[in-house]
Scaffold this motif. Structure first.
Motif, PDB file in Angstrom:
ATOM      1  N   TYR A   1      19.171  32.963  27.857  1.00 62.63           N
ATOM      2  CA  TYR A   1      20.248  33.953  27.768  1.00 62.63           C
ATOM      3  C   TYR A   1      20.357  34.763  29.064  1.00 62.63           C
ATOM      4  CZ  TYR A   1      20.627  32.693  22.887  1.00 62.63           C
ATOM      5  OH  TYR A   1      20.827  31.983  21.720  1.00 62.63           O
ATOM      6  N   LYS A   2      20.005  34.132  30.146  1.00 60.12           N
ATOM      7  CA  LYS A   2      20.099  34.785  31.453  1.00 60.12           C
ATOM      8  C   LYS A   2      21.540  35.199  31.722  1.00 60.12           C
ATOM      9  CE  LYS A   2      18.668  34.082  36.252  1.00 60.12           C
ATOM     10  NZ  LYS A   2      18.090  33.112  37.225  1.00 60.12           N
ATOM     11  N   ASP A   3      21.720  36.428  32.187  1.00 59.48           N
ATOM     12  CA  ASP A   3      23.046  36.980  32.492  1.00 59.48           C
ATOM     13  C   ASP A   3      23.918  37.157  31.241  1.00 59.48           C
ATOM     14  OD1 ASP A   3      22.390  36.986  35.223  1.00 59.48           O
ATOM     15  OD2 ASP A   3      23.058  34.906  35.440  1.00 59.48           O
ATOM     16  N   GLN A   4      23.309  37.093  30.057  1.00 63.39           N
ATOM     17  CA  GLN A   4      24.034  37.364  28.816  1.00 63.39           C
ATOM     18  C   GLN A   4      23.381  38.565  28.148  1.00 63.39           C
ATOM     19  OE1 GLN A   4      25.157  33.760  26.455  1.00 63.39           O
ATOM     20  NE2 GLN A   4      23.809  32.701  27.881  1.00 63.39           N
ATOM     21  N   LYS A   5      24.157  39.596  27.937  1.00 63.09           N
ATOM     22  CA  LYS A   5      23.615  40.838  27.408  1.00 63.09           C
ATOM     23  C   LYS A   5      23.155  40.670  25.967  1.00 63.09           C
ATOM     24  CE  LYS A   5      26.447  44.219  26.433  1.00 63.09           C
ATOM     25  NZ  LYS A   5      27.345  45.398  26.496  1.00 63.09           N
ATOM     26  N   ILE A   6      21.966  41.178  25.659  1.00 58.71           N
ATOM     27  CA  ILE A   6      21.493  41.286  24.284  1.00 58.71           C
ATOM     28  C   ILE A   6      21.679  42.743  23.891  1.00 58.71           C
ATOM     29  CG2 ILE A   6      19.500  41.104  22.753  1.00 58.71           C
ATOM     30  CD1 ILE A   6      18.575  38.723  24.433  1.00 58.71           C
ATOM     31  N   ASP A   7      22.641  42.973  23.018  1.00 56.47           N
ATOM     32  CA  ASP A   7      23.040  44.339  22.689  1.00 56.47           C
ATOM     33  C   ASP A   7      21.996  45.065  21.849  1.00 56.47           C
ATOM     34  OD1 ASP A   7      26.065  44.483  23.591  1.00 56.47           O
ATOM     35  OD2 ASP A   7      25.783  42.530  22.626  1.00 56.47           O
ATOM     36  N   LEU A   8      21.361  44.334  20.942  1.00 56.28           N
ATOM     37  CA  LEU A   8      20.467  44.973  19.984  1.00 56.28           C
ATOM     38  C   LEU A   8      19.310  44.041  19.650  1.00 56.28           C
ATOM     39  CD1 LEU A   8      19.852  47.251  17.883  1.00 56.28           C
ATOM     40  CD2 LEU A   8      21.350  46.027  16.294  1.00 56.28           C
ATOM     41  N   MET A   9      18.112  44.599  19.543  1.00 56.42           N
ATOM     42  CA  MET A   9      16.964  43.840  19.056  1.00 56.42           C
ATOM     43  C   MET A   9      16.401  44.528  17.823  1.00 56.42           C
ATOM     44  SD  MET A   9      13.452  42.491  20.894  1.00 56.42           S
ATOM     45  CE  MET A   9      12.839  44.083  21.474  1.00 56.42           C
ATOM     46  N   LEU A  10      16.245  43.763  16.745  1.00 55.51           N
ATOM     47  CA  LEU A  10      15.517  44.208  15.568  1.00 55.51           C
ATOM     48  C   LEU A  10      14.115  43.623  15.677  1.00 55.51           C
ATOM     49  CD1 LEU A  10      18.194  43.605  12.768  1.00 55.51           C
ATOM     50  CD2 LEU A  10      17.634  45.753  13.915  1.00 55.51           C
ATOM     51  N   ILE A  11      13.122  44.474  15.871  1.00 58.34           N
ATOM     52  CA  ILE A  11      11.783  44.013  16.185  1.00 58.34           C
ATOM     53  C   ILE A  11      10.840  44.230  15.000  1.00 58.34           C
ATOM     54  CG2 ILE A  11      11.186  46.204  17.312  1.00 58.34           C
ATOM     55  CD1 ILE A  11       9.478  44.613  19.281  1.00 58.34           C
ATOM     56  N   HIS A  12      10.147  43.152  14.600  1.00 57.15           N
ATOM     57  CA  HIS A  12       9.164  43.222  13.524  1.00 57.15           C
ATOM     58  C   HIS A  12       7.836  43.684  14.114  1.00 57.15           C
ATOM     59  CE1 HIS A  12      11.203  40.166  10.573  1.00 57.15           C
ATOM     60  NE2 HIS A  12      12.105  40.824  11.282  1.00 57.15           N
ATOM     61  N   LEU A  13       7.342  44.798  13.623  1.00 56.13           N
ATOM     62  CA  LEU A  13       6.102  45.368  14.149  1.00 56.13           C
ATOM     63  C   LEU A  13       5.024  45.394  13.052  1.00 56.13           C
ATOM     64  CD1 LEU A  13       7.654  48.302  16.216  1.00 56.13           C
ATOM     65  CD2 LEU A  13       6.687  46.178  17.117  1.00 56.13           C
ATOM     66  N   GLY A  14       4.164  46.383  13.070  1.00 54.73           N
ATOM     67  CA  GLY A  14       3.169  46.575  12.031  1.00 54.73           C
ATOM     68  C   GLY A  14       1.775  46.103  12.366  1.00 54.73           C
ATOM     69  N   GLY A  15       1.655  45.157  13.326  1.00 54.89           N
ATOM     70  CA  GLY A  15       0.327  44.628  13.629  1.00 54.89           C
ATOM     71  C   GLY A  15      -0.348  44.087  12.383  1.00 54.89           C
ATOM     72  N   THR A  16       0.376  43.267  11.627  1.00 56.03           N
ATOM     73  CA  THR A  16      -0.129  42.753  10.351  1.00 56.03           C
ATOM     74  C   THR A  16      -1.482  42.077  10.527  1.00 56.03           C
ATOM     75  OG1 THR A  16       2.157  42.346   9.704  1.00 56.03           O
ATOM     76  CG2 THR A  16       0.435  41.318   8.361  1.00 56.03           C
ATOM     77  N   ALA A  17      -2.463  42.519   9.744  1.00 57.94           N
ATOM     78  CA  ALA A  17      -3.815  41.968   9.831  1.00 57.94           C
ATOM     79  C   ALA A  17      -4.169  41.276   8.530  1.00 57.94           C
ATOM     80  CB  ALA A  17      -4.822  43.087  10.111  1.00 57.94           C
ATOM     81  N   ILE A  18      -4.718  40.083   8.642  1.00 60.75           N
ATOM     82  CA  ILE A  18      -5.206  39.386   7.453  1.00 60.75           C
ATOM     83  C   ILE A  18      -6.697  39.107   7.621  1.00 60.75           C
ATOM     84  CG2 ILE A  18      -3.001  38.373   6.769  1.00 60.75           C
ATOM     85  CD1 ILE A  18      -3.769  35.825   8.163  1.00 60.75           C
ATOM     86  N   PRO A  19      -7.463  39.151   6.521  1.00 63.92           N
ATOM     87  CA  PRO A  19      -6.992  39.316   5.147  1.00 63.92           C
ATOM     88  C   PRO A  19      -6.568  40.740   4.778  1.00 63.92           C
ATOM     89  CG  PRO A  19      -9.374  39.180   5.182  1.00 63.92           C
ATOM     90  CD  PRO A  19      -8.910  38.891   6.585  1.00 63.92           C
TER      91      PRO A  19
ATOM     92  N   HIS B   1       9.899  46.596   9.660  1.00 61.43           N
ATOM     93  CA  HIS B   1       8.673  45.885   9.282  1.00 61.43           C
ATOM     94  C   HIS B   1       7.449  46.563   9.902  1.00 61.43           C
ATOM     95  CE1 HIS B   1       5.758  42.461   9.332  1.00 61.43           C
ATOM     96  NE2 HIS B   1       6.437  42.002   8.295  1.00 61.43           N
ATOM     97  N   TYR B   2       7.197  47.828   9.495  1.00 63.08           N
ATOM     98  CA  TYR B   2       6.109  48.541  10.179  1.00 63.08           C
ATOM     99  C   TYR B   2       5.196  49.342   9.262  1.00 63.08           C
ATOM    100  CZ  TYR B   2       9.876  52.047  10.002  1.00 63.08           C
ATOM    101  OH  TYR B   2      10.899  52.865   9.588  1.00 63.08           O
ATOM    102  N   ASP B   3       5.576  49.627   8.013  1.00 68.29           N
ATOM    103  CA  ASP B   3       4.686  50.459   7.196  1.00 68.29           C
ATOM    104  C   ASP B   3       4.759  50.174   5.701  1.00 68.29           C
ATOM    105  OD1 ASP B   3       7.107  51.537   6.440  1.00 68.29           O
ATOM    106  OD2 ASP B   3       6.570  53.619   6.850  1.00 68.29           O
ATOM    107  N   ASP B   4       5.379  49.078   5.296  1.00 71.20           N
ATOM    108  CA  ASP B   4       5.645  48.871   3.876  1.00 71.20           C
ATOM    109  C   ASP B   4       4.484  48.251   3.106  1.00 71.20           C
ATOM    110  OD1 ASP B   4       8.724  49.437   3.403  1.00 71.20           O
ATOM    111  OD2 ASP B   4       8.524  48.479   5.345  1.00 71.20           O
ATOM    112  N   TYR B   5       3.530  47.629   3.806  1.00 74.61           N
ATOM    113  CA  TYR B   5       2.426  46.953   3.114  1.00 74.61           C
ATOM    114  C   TYR B   5       1.082  47.388   3.690  1.00 74.61           C
ATOM    115  CZ  TYR B   5       5.453  43.969   0.351  1.00 74.61           C
ATOM    116  OH  TYR B   5       6.372  43.523  -0.563  1.00 74.61           O
ATOM    117  N   ASP B   6       0.038  47.233   2.878  1.00 81.79           N
ATOM    118  CA  ASP B   6      -1.279  47.720   3.309  1.00 81.79           C
ATOM    119  C   ASP B   6      -1.974  46.791   4.298  1.00 81.79           C
ATOM    120  OD1 ASP B   6      -2.080  45.664   1.634  1.00 81.79           O
ATOM    121  OD2 ASP B   6      -3.159  46.948   0.214  1.00 81.79           O
ATOM    122  N   VAL B   7      -1.319  45.691   4.693  1.00 78.70           N
ATOM    123  CA  VAL B   7      -1.881  44.833   5.747  1.00 78.70           C
ATOM    124  C   VAL B   7      -1.415  45.274   7.137  1.00 78.70           C
ATOM    125  CG1 VAL B   7      -2.304  42.764   4.368  1.00 78.70           C
ATOM    126  CG2 VAL B   7      -0.016  43.170   5.314  1.00 78.70           C
TER     127      VAL B   7
END
Length: 343
Positions: A250-268, A300-306
Protein backbone atom coordinates in the motif's frame (compact mmCIF):
# COMPACT_ATOMS: atom_id res chain seq x y z
CA UNK A 1 -11.82 -11.48 -8.57
CA UNK A 2 -14.60 -12.50 -6.17
CA UNK A 3 -17.81 -10.47 -5.97
CA UNK A 4 -20.93 -10.60 -3.83
CA UNK A 5 -23.98 -8.35 -3.83
CA UNK A 6 -25.76 -7.21 -0.68
CA UNK A 7 -29.14 -5.49 -0.61
CA UNK A 8 -29.44 -3.26 2.49
CA UNK A 9 -33.11 -2.64 1.75
CA UNK A 10 -33.99 -6.11 3.05
CA UNK A 11 -34.78 -5.64 6.74
CA UNK A 12 -33.91 -8.91 8.45
CA UNK A 13 -32.74 -9.63 11.98
CA UNK A 14 -29.22 -11.09 12.25
CA UNK A 15 -30.45 -14.01 14.35
CA UNK A 16 -32.51 -16.96 13.19
CA UNK A 17 -36.03 -17.30 14.51
CA UNK A 18 -36.19 -13.57 15.23
CA UNK A 19 -38.75 -11.05 14.07
CA UNK A 20 -38.49 -9.95 10.45
CA UNK A 21 -38.52 -6.37 11.75
CA UNK A 22 -35.36 -5.78 13.81
CA UNK A 23 -34.65 -2.37 15.39
CA UNK A 24 -34.02 0.28 12.73
CA UNK A 25 -30.90 1.53 14.50
CA UNK A 26 -28.76 1.09 17.58
CA UNK A 27 -29.65 2.89 20.77
CA UNK A 28 -27.87 6.26 21.06
CA UNK A 29 -24.14 6.09 21.73
CA UNK A 30 -22.79 6.98 25.17
CA UNK A 31 -20.40 9.40 23.49
CA UNK A 32 -19.76 10.42 19.90
CA UNK A 33 -16.37 11.40 18.52
CA UNK A 34 -15.88 12.86 15.06
CA UNK A 35 -13.06 13.05 12.57
CA UNK A 36 -11.53 16.52 12.23
CA UNK A 37 -12.89 17.02 8.71
CA UNK A 38 -14.81 19.85 7.15
CA UNK A 39 -17.05 17.48 5.21
CA UNK A 40 -20.27 16.14 6.69
CA UNK A 41 -19.76 12.71 8.25
CA UNK A 42 -21.49 9.85 6.44
CA UNK A 43 -20.02 6.73 8.06
CA UNK A 44 -19.61 5.43 11.59
CA UNK A 45 -18.02 2.84 13.87
CA UNK A 46 -19.85 1.75 17.02
CA UNK A 47 -17.66 -0.04 19.60
CA UNK A 48 -19.62 -2.90 21.21
CA UNK A 49 -16.72 -4.50 23.10
CA UNK A 50 -13.63 -6.72 22.75
CA UNK A 51 -13.08 -6.84 18.91
CA UNK A 52 -16.76 -6.30 18.05
CA UNK A 53 -17.44 -3.17 15.98
CA UNK A 54 -20.48 -2.21 13.91
CA UNK A 55 -19.40 -0.33 10.76
CA UNK A 56 -22.07 1.57 8.83
CA UNK A 57 -21.75 3.21 5.41
CA UNK A 58 -24.17 3.68 2.50
CA UNK A 59 -26.85 1.65 4.27
CA UNK A 60 -24.54 -1.35 4.78
CA UNK A 61 -23.83 -2.66 8.29
CA UNK A 62 -20.75 -4.81 8.87
CA UNK A 63 -20.23 -6.52 12.22
CA UNK A 64 -16.70 -7.58 13.16
CA UNK A 65 -15.80 -10.55 15.40
CA UNK A 66 -19.18 -10.87 17.15
CA UNK A 67 -18.82 -11.62 20.86
CA UNK A 68 -21.81 -10.88 23.10
CA UNK A 69 -21.00 -12.75 26.30
CA UNK A 70 -21.29 -11.04 29.68
CA UNK A 71 -19.07 -10.48 32.67
CA UNK A 72 -18.56 -13.83 34.40
CA UNK A 73 -19.11 -15.91 31.25
CA UNK A 74 -16.28 -18.16 30.05
CA UNK A 75 -14.88 -19.02 26.65
CA UNK A 76 -12.93 -22.13 25.68
CA UNK A 77 -9.66 -21.21 23.93
CA UNK A 78 -8.09 -24.64 23.54
CA UNK A 79 -7.34 -27.82 25.47
CA UNK A 80 -7.32 -26.88 29.15
CA UNK A 81 -7.46 -23.14 28.43
CA UNK A 82 -10.48 -21.01 29.33
CA UNK A 83 -10.94 -17.30 29.87
CA UNK A 84 -13.50 -15.29 31.83
CA UNK A 85 -15.09 -12.19 30.40
CA UNK A 86 -14.73 -9.16 32.67
CA UNK A 87 -17.04 -6.70 30.89
CA UNK A 88 -20.47 -6.53 29.29
CA UNK A 89 -21.11 -5.70 25.62
CA UNK A 90 -22.58 -2.26 24.93
CA UNK A 91 -25.66 -3.88 23.34
CA UNK A 92 -27.19 -7.33 23.25
CA UNK A 93 -27.16 -9.49 20.13
CA UNK A 94 -30.96 -9.34 19.85
CA UNK A 95 -30.84 -5.51 20.09
CA UNK A 96 -28.85 -5.17 16.87
CA UNK A 97 -30.51 -3.66 13.82
CA UNK A 98 -30.22 -5.46 10.49
CA UNK A 99 -26.68 -6.74 9.91
CA UNK A 100 -25.57 -7.32 6.31
CA UNK A 101 -22.19 -8.98 6.78
CA UNK A 102 -19.96 -10.56 9.43
CA UNK A 103 -16.21 -9.97 9.20
CA UNK A 104 -14.57 -12.70 11.27
CA UNK A 105 -10.80 -12.58 11.86
CA UNK A 106 -10.53 -16.16 13.15
CA UNK A 107 -12.47 -19.01 14.71
CA UNK A 108 -11.92 -18.40 18.42
CA UNK A 109 -14.68 -18.16 21.03
CA UNK A 110 -13.65 -14.70 22.28
CA UNK A 111 -14.30 -13.48 18.72
CA UNK A 112 -17.22 -15.74 17.78
CA UNK A 113 -18.78 -17.13 20.92
CA UNK A 114 -20.91 -20.26 20.97
CA UNK A 115 -24.14 -18.36 21.65
CA UNK A 116 -23.50 -16.17 18.61
CA UNK A 117 -22.59 -19.21 16.51
CA UNK A 118 -25.82 -20.95 17.49
CA UNK A 119 -27.98 -17.84 17.03
CA UNK A 120 -26.94 -16.25 13.75
CA UNK A 121 -28.97 -16.70 10.57
CA UNK A 122 -27.37 -19.35 8.40
CA UNK A 123 -27.73 -17.20 5.26
CA UNK A 124 -25.91 -14.22 6.79
CA UNK A 125 -22.77 -13.57 4.70
CA UNK A 126 -19.50 -14.14 6.56
CA UNK A 127 -16.04 -13.17 5.30
CA UNK A 128 -13.38 -15.07 7.19
CA UNK A 129 -10.33 -17.34 7.05
CA UNK A 130 -10.23 -20.69 5.20
CA UNK A 131 -9.88 -22.36 8.63
CA UNK A 132 -13.07 -20.75 9.95
CA UNK A 133 -14.88 -21.55 6.70
CA UNK A 134 -14.06 -25.22 7.25
CA UNK A 135 -15.64 -25.17 10.71
CA UNK A 136 -18.66 -23.07 9.81
CA UNK A 137 -19.60 -24.33 6.35
CA UNK A 138 -17.99 -27.76 5.95
CA UNK A 139 -17.91 -29.46 9.36
CA UNK A 140 -21.47 -28.38 10.19
CA UNK A 141 -24.14 -30.34 8.37
CA UNK A 142 -27.65 -29.66 7.09
CA UNK A 143 -29.52 -26.71 8.56
CA UNK A 144 -26.67 -26.06 11.00
CA UNK A 145 -24.17 -25.14 8.27
CA UNK A 146 -23.56 -21.51 7.35
CA UNK A 147 -24.43 -21.15 3.67
CA UNK A 148 -22.78 -17.85 2.68
CA UNK A 149 -19.21 -18.08 3.98
CA UNK A 150 -16.53 -16.43 1.82
CA UNK A 151 -12.98 -17.50 2.79
CA UNK A 152 -10.11 -15.13 2.02
CA UNK A 153 -6.46 -15.93 2.46
CA UNK A 154 -3.80 -13.26 2.96
CA UNK A 155 -3.97 -10.61 0.20
CA UNK A 156 -7.00 -12.21 -1.44
CA UNK A 157 -9.81 -9.74 -2.12
CA UNK A 158 -13.58 -9.70 -2.48
CA UNK A 159 -15.78 -6.87 -3.77
CA UNK A 160 -19.13 -6.13 -2.18
CA UNK A 161 -21.61 -4.52 -4.58
CA UNK A 162 -24.37 -2.60 -2.79
CA UNK A 163 -27.70 -3.29 -4.48
CA UNK A 164 -29.91 -0.31 -5.13
CA UNK A 165 -27.08 2.20 -4.74
CA UNK A 166 -26.70 3.05 -8.43
CA UNK A 167 -27.88 2.38 -11.98
CA UNK A 168 -25.65 -0.67 -12.52
CA UNK A 169 -23.52 1.08 -15.17
CA UNK A 170 -21.90 4.12 -13.56
CA UNK A 171 -19.73 3.90 -10.48
CA UNK A 172 -21.62 3.15 -7.30
CA UNK A 173 -20.73 2.57 -3.64
CA UNK A 174 -18.55 -0.52 -3.36
CA UNK A 175 -16.54 -2.15 -0.56
CA UNK A 176 -13.32 -4.03 -1.20
CA UNK A 177 -12.28 -6.54 1.47
CA UNK A 178 -8.74 -7.92 1.47
CA UNK A 179 -7.25 -10.44 3.88
CA UNK A 180 -4.13 -9.16 5.65
CA UNK A 181 -1.38 -11.27 7.23
CA UNK A 182 -1.38 -12.05 10.91
CA UNK A 183 0.24 -14.57 13.24
CA UNK A 184 -1.15 -15.56 16.61
CA UNK A 185 1.95 -17.59 17.58
CA UNK A 186 5.41 -15.98 17.78
CA UNK A 187 8.22 -17.00 15.40
CA UNK A 188 11.75 -17.99 16.37
CA UNK A 189 12.42 -19.97 19.55
CA UNK A 190 8.75 -20.84 19.97
CA UNK A 191 8.97 -23.56 17.29
CA UNK A 192 8.15 -26.29 19.82
CA UNK A 193 5.12 -24.32 21.01
CA UNK A 194 4.00 -23.79 17.41
CA UNK A 195 4.28 -27.51 16.72
CA UNK A 196 2.27 -28.26 19.85
CA UNK A 197 -0.31 -25.69 18.77
CA UNK A 198 -0.60 -27.33 15.35
CA UNK A 199 -1.43 -30.60 17.08
CA UNK A 200 -3.83 -29.22 19.67
CA UNK A 201 -5.39 -26.43 17.60
CA UNK A 202 -5.24 -24.02 20.53
CA UNK A 203 -4.53 -20.87 18.48
CA UNK A 204 -6.21 -20.91 15.04
CA UNK A 205 -4.96 -19.15 11.89
CA UNK A 206 -5.95 -15.50 11.83
CA UNK A 207 -6.47 -12.67 9.35
CA UNK A 208 -6.26 -8.95 9.53
CA UNK A 209 -8.35 -6.99 7.02
CA UNK A 210 -8.09 -4.03 4.71
CA UNK A 211 -11.54 -2.55 4.30
CA UNK A 212 -11.72 -0.07 1.42
CA UNK A 213 -14.82 2.05 1.05
CA UNK A 214 -15.17 3.57 -2.40
CA UNK A 215 -16.83 3.54 -5.78
CA UNK A 216 -16.69 1.22 -8.77
CA UNK A 217 -18.66 -0.33 -11.60
CA UNK A 218 -20.34 -3.53 -10.37
CA UNK A 219 -18.39 -6.74 -11.15
CA UNK A 220 -15.52 -4.87 -12.82
CA UNK A 221 -13.18 -5.15 -9.85
CA UNK A 222 -9.93 -3.22 -9.53
CA UNK A 223 -10.08 -1.77 -13.03
CA UNK A 224 -12.73 0.78 -12.00
CA UNK A 225 -12.60 0.80 -8.20
CA UNK A 226 -11.57 4.05 -6.48
CA UNK A 227 -10.96 3.86 -2.75
CA UNK A 228 -12.16 6.89 -0.76
CA UNK A 229 -11.49 5.64 2.78
CA UNK A 230 -9.19 2.82 3.86
CA UNK A 231 -9.46 0.99 7.20
CA UNK A 232 -6.85 -1.53 8.34
CA UNK A 233 -7.99 -3.97 11.04
CA UNK A 234 -5.01 -5.73 12.58
CA UNK A 235 -6.83 -8.81 13.86
CA UNK A 236 -5.23 -10.88 16.60
CA UNK A 237 -1.58 -10.82 15.58
CA UNK A 238 1.85 -10.26 16.97
CA UNK A 239 4.40 -7.87 15.50
CA UNK A 240 5.85 -10.30 12.93
CA UNK A 241 7.82 -9.79 9.72
CA UNK A 242 4.80 -10.73 7.59
CA UNK A 243 3.22 -7.38 8.50
CA UNK A 244 6.02 -5.50 6.73
CA UNK A 245 4.45 -6.46 3.41
CA UNK A 246 1.41 -4.29 4.16
CA UNK A 247 3.10 -0.86 3.80
CA UNK A 248 4.97 -2.21 0.77
CA UNK A 249 1.76 -3.23 -0.98
CA UNK A 250 0.00 0.00 0.00
CA UNK A 251 2.93 2.29 -0.69
CA UNK A 252 1.75 5.83 -1.50
CA UNK A 253 -1.82 4.84 -0.54
CA UNK A 254 -3.15 6.51 2.57
CA UNK A 255 -4.47 4.31 5.38
CA UNK A 256 -7.05 6.53 7.01
CA UNK A 257 -7.79 4.45 10.08
CA UNK A 258 -6.33 1.47 11.92
CA UNK A 259 -8.32 -0.63 14.38
CA UNK A 260 -5.62 -2.31 16.43
CA UNK A 261 -6.11 -5.43 18.57
CA UNK A 262 -4.10 -5.07 21.76
CA UNK A 263 -4.23 -6.63 25.23
CA UNK A 264 -1.04 -8.68 25.19
CA UNK A 265 -3.15 -11.83 25.42
CA UNK A 266 -1.31 -14.46 27.46
CA UNK A 267 -2.06 -18.16 27.50
CA UNK A 268 -2.85 -20.18 29.45
CA UNK A 269 -3.51 -17.14 31.70
CA UNK A 270 -2.26 -13.61 32.39
CA UNK A 271 -1.12 -14.78 35.84
CA UNK A 272 0.76 -17.71 34.35
CA UNK A 273 1.88 -16.43 30.93
CA UNK A 274 3.49 -19.12 28.80
CA UNK A 275 2.88 -17.50 25.44
CA UNK A 276 1.76 -14.02 24.31
CA UNK A 277 -0.50 -14.23 21.26
CA UNK A 278 -1.66 -10.62 20.64
CA UNK A 279 0.24 -7.35 20.69
CA UNK A 280 1.02 -5.58 23.93
CA UNK A 281 1.64 -1.81 24.18
CA UNK A 282 5.21 -2.03 22.88
CA UNK A 283 4.28 -4.06 19.82
CA UNK A 284 1.19 -1.91 19.28
CA UNK A 285 3.34 1.20 19.04
CA UNK A 286 5.64 -0.60 16.62
CA UNK A 287 2.66 -1.45 14.39
CA UNK A 288 1.44 2.16 14.45
CA UNK A 289 4.91 3.27 13.34
CA UNK A 290 5.02 0.60 10.61
CA UNK A 291 1.56 1.19 9.14
CA UNK A 292 1.53 4.97 9.79
CA UNK A 293 -2.25 5.42 9.65
CA UNK A 294 -3.85 8.84 9.85
CA UNK A 295 -5.65 7.69 12.98
CA UNK A 296 -5.62 4.65 15.28
CA UNK A 297 -8.42 3.30 17.45
CA UNK A 298 -7.40 0.55 19.93
CA UNK A 299 -9.85 -2.29 20.60
CA UNK A 300 -9.57 -5.75 22.21
CA UNK A 301 -7.69 -4.64 25.33
CA UNK A 302 -9.49 -5.35 28.62
CA UNK A 303 -12.51 -7.63 28.14
CA UNK A 304 -10.98 -10.96 29.22
CA UNK A 305 -8.76 -12.12 32.06
CA UNK A 306 -6.08 -13.36 29.62
CA UNK A 307 -5.20 -9.75 28.75
CA UNK A 308 -2.05 -8.62 30.53
CA UNK A 309 -1.27 -5.30 28.79
CA UNK A 310 -3.75 -2.59 29.86
CA UNK A 311 -4.80 0.28 27.63
CA UNK A 312 -2.99 2.81 29.84
CA UNK A 313 0.32 1.24 28.76
CA UNK A 314 -0.52 1.89 25.10
CA UNK A 315 -1.58 5.45 25.91
CA UNK A 316 1.76 6.02 27.64
CA UNK A 317 3.69 4.52 24.71
CA UNK A 318 1.84 6.72 22.19
CA UNK A 319 2.42 9.84 24.30
CA UNK A 320 6.12 9.06 24.74
CA UNK A 321 6.43 8.67 20.94
CA UNK A 322 4.64 12.00 20.38
CA UNK A 323 1.71 10.29 18.65
CA UNK A 324 -1.06 11.15 21.12
CA UNK A 325 -2.75 13.34 18.50
CA UNK A 326 -3.15 10.39 16.12
CA UNK A 327 -5.24 8.12 18.34
CA UNK A 328 -8.88 8.12 19.43
CA UNK A 329 -9.97 6.08 22.44
CA UNK A 330 -13.46 4.59 22.47
CA UNK A 331 -15.25 3.08 25.42
CA UNK A 332 -17.86 0.39 24.88
CA UNK A 333 -20.96 2.12 23.57
CA UNK A 334 -19.03 5.00 21.96
CA UNK A 335 -19.39 5.90 18.29
CA UNK A 336 -16.80 7.36 15.91
CA UNK A 337 -18.13 9.37 12.95
CA UNK A 338 -16.08 9.93 9.79
CA UNK A 339 -16.48 10.98 6.17
CA UNK A 340 -16.03 8.92 3.01
CA UNK A 341 -15.51 11.41 0.19
CA UNK A 342 -17.50 10.92 -3.02
CA UNK A 343 -14.90 12.49 -5.28
Amino acid sequence: MKHITIDPREERAPTRGSSANPPLSLSPAKATKEALLDATTNASLYFIGTATILLEWQGIRILTDPNFLHAGDHVHLGPGVTSQRLTNPAVELHELPRVDLILLSHYHEDHFDKKVEDSLRRDLPIITTPHANHHLAEVKKGDDAFRCVHPLDHFESLFINIAGAGDGQSKQPTIKMTGMPGKHVPPGPAQVLRTTNNLLGMVPPTNGWMVELGYGVPDWGDSTFECRYRIYISGDTLMVDDLKEIPERYKDQKIDLMLIHLGGTAIPHAKAPLLMVTMDAVQGLQLVQLINPELTIPIHYDDYDVFQSPLKDFKHAMEKAGLQGKVVYLDRGDKYLFSVQKS
